[in-house]
Design an enzyme around this catalytic site. Structure first.
Site, PDB file in Angstrom:
ATOM      1  N   CYS A   1       0.819  -1.210   0.000  1.00 34.98           N
ATOM      2  CA  CYS A   1       0.000   0.000   0.000  1.00 34.98           C
ATOM      3  C   CYS A   1       0.854   1.260   0.000  1.00 34.98           C
ATOM      4  O   CYS A   1       0.467   2.269  -0.580  1.00 34.98           O
ATOM      5  CB  CYS A   1      -0.908   0.029   1.232  1.00 34.98           C
ATOM      6  SG  CYS A   1      -2.318  -1.071   1.118  1.00 34.98           S
TER       7      CYS A   1
ATOM      8  N   ALA B   1     -11.162  -8.791   4.480  1.00 36.57           N
ATOM      9  CA  ALA B   1     -10.780  -9.720   5.548  1.00 36.57           C
ATOM     10  C   ALA B   1      -9.325 -10.149   5.441  1.00 36.57           C
ATOM     11  O   ALA B   1      -8.955 -11.218   5.923  1.00 36.57           O
ATOM     12  CB  ALA B   1     -11.694 -10.950   5.518  1.00 36.57           C
TER      13      ALA B   1
ATOM     14  N   ALA C   1      -5.030  -8.835   5.761  1.00 34.58           N
ATOM     15  CA  ALA C   1      -4.177  -8.419   6.875  1.00 34.58           C
ATOM     16  C   ALA C   1      -4.658  -7.121   7.500  1.00 34.58           C
ATOM     17  O   ALA C   1      -4.798  -7.004   8.723  1.00 34.58           O
ATOM     18  CB  ALA C   1      -2.734  -8.283   6.392  1.00 34.58           C
TER      19      ALA C   1
END
Length: 455
Positions: free
Chosen positions: A50, A191, A193
């Site tokens: 990310c 759902a 990490a």
């Protein structure tokens, strides 16, 4: 061969730019293969999370390697090279090693000391190994980076050097809601990490009831059961949105999940007296459509906002201890690297000497056919001993010199003097197991979600 790091992170690029640079898991093997197919690149590892997209590469030249890597990134992401350059940073040789180790220990993370990046580095190493793009140098670099990260977490309290991003963002949510999160209904979308950390943090802060939705129903159910939450079908997303005050969105969906249309419909069925609907967007690409932030009664906290939120946060004294660990480990690795660089050269020199000896002994046989086998063997042993004694001291000394800073010049000189061709190192096909510290949601570790961490 030289080590080169080329990348972009939350420090140099806004989330919109990182979205474009992110390499999907399905494309990793293809991009890695393209990288090592370039003329100046022999090994490559690609880290895509990310908050960062980085290439760790072994190159035969700085400028050529940089050009090759930038060309592949531009091609694979569809970014214009000029726009790409605005967000990239470059580290070479010692600086490259230092950067990778700082990433591994969490010093370069949005949240200082977060441990999740260790697992992401291990995954990146595994993918590169599977793609057969990691060789001797990157094998050693990645293994050492994982060890350094583990050491930092086991010997210091770096895990507590900063808040988790989720905790920090939820702290801002309490300000927006003008109350704590106790008994505030919440929804976690995804759902993986980051979603798991979201549920854990919400539960710890007393929010509730907490619902979990995910395209993979089984994962949503398992996660919900772990924290006393409720799993809801993704088809009920809009209806569930209208009943909650806080949403943590952390999927790996290629397109926005919380669109303007979905949120508008949810707001129509929501009581505005409960305060704003707070949306925490932890995903890259973004889960919340940009236009949603303009809707009345909605507050969006995305990664850009969270980066600013934690930028001035307190850094524990343990960070200084970790800096010392990194500095020492960088020195150790560079010493190994210089030695690794000279070893093939010394081997090539000895091989050249053996070839010369063999050729001369062959000529001797033709000139002196009267020599017995025993005499020939005596001559061969004597010549080999002479050559080995002549080479011993210079090769020992060049190894010593090569291990010192700037020692690569001696290796290069040796190659030049004897016109030695040194083959590149072969690829390593397996990733030895390295234990990564468990991530405690109460201490952080949610700064960087893997691209697979959602649906």
């Amino acid at each position: 061969m030289k080590l080169l790091v080329v990348g972009a992170s939350y420090r140099t690029a806004p989330v919109a730019a990182l979205e474009r640079l992110t390499v999907a898991p399905a494309d990793l093997s293809r991009v890695l293969t393209r990288l090592v197919a370039q003329p100046y690149v022999s090994e490559a590892v690609l880290v895509s999370t990310c908050n960062r997209v980085e290439v760790y590469a072994v190159v035969s030249g700085f400028h050529g390697g940089l050009g090759d890597i930038c060309a592949v990134l531009a091609e694979s992401t569809g970014c214009q090279p000029a726009a790409l350059a605005d967000h990239l940073y470059v580290h070479f040789d010692a600086a490259a090693v230092n950067h990778v180790f700082r990433v591994a220990v969490g010093l370069d993370s949005m949240v200082v000391g977060e441990a999740q990046i260790l697992g992401q580095l291990r995954d990146a190493y595994h993918w590169a190994s599977e793609a057969e793009t990691v060789g001797r140098l990157l094998h050693e670099l990645m293994q050492q980076a994982l060890r350094v990260g583990k050491r930092a977490h086991s010997e210091t309290g770096i895990d507590r050097a900063g808040q988790s991003v989720v905790t920090a963002a939820l702290g801002l949510a309490t300000e927006l809601l003008h109350s704590d999160l106790a008994c505030r209904p919440a929804l976690v979308v995804g759902a993986g990490a980051m979603g798991s950390l979201g549920v854990a943090t919400l539960a710890r802060l007393g929010a509730g009831p907490v619902s979990v939705t995910n395209r993979g129903v089984d994962r949503a159910i398992r996660l919900a059961e772990s924290y006393g939450a409720t799993a809801v079908p993704i088809a009920d997303l809009t209806a569930t949105l209208s009943t909650v005050d806080i949403v943590v969105a952390a999927t790996a969906a290629p397109e926005a999940v919380l669109t303007r249309a979905v949120v508008t419909q949810a707001l129509a069925g929501r009581n505005p007296s409960r305060g704003p609907l707070v949306l925490l967007d932890l995903a890259v690409p973004r889960d919340v459509e940009p236009g949603v932030a303009d809707l009345p009664g909605v507050q969006v906290i995305d990664i850009d906002r969270m980066a600013a939120l934690v930028a001035d946060g307190p850094v524990a004294a343990d960070a200084a201890a970790v800096e010392q660990i990194v500095a020492a480990e960088v020195d150790t690795f560079l010493t190994w690297l210089r030695g690794a660089d000279v070893a093939p050269t010394v081997a090539a020199l000895r091989g050249r000497a053996d070839d010369v000896v063999a050729a001369e002994l062959g000529r001797l046989v033709h000139r002196r056919p009267d020599l017995t086998d025993e005499q020939r063997a005596d001559v061969a042993r004597t010549v080999h001993r002479v050559v080995q004694r002549l080479l011993h001291q210079p090769t020992v000394r060049v190894r010593q010199l090569a291990a010192e800073p700037g020692g690569d010049q001696y290796t290069a000189l040796l190659r030049e003097l004897f016109d030695l061709e040194v083959p590149q190192t072969s690829a390593v096909g397996t990733v030895p197991d390295v234990v990564v510290p468990d991530v405690d949601p109460q201490l952080g570790g949610d700064a960087e979600a893997p691209p697979t961490g959602g649906e």
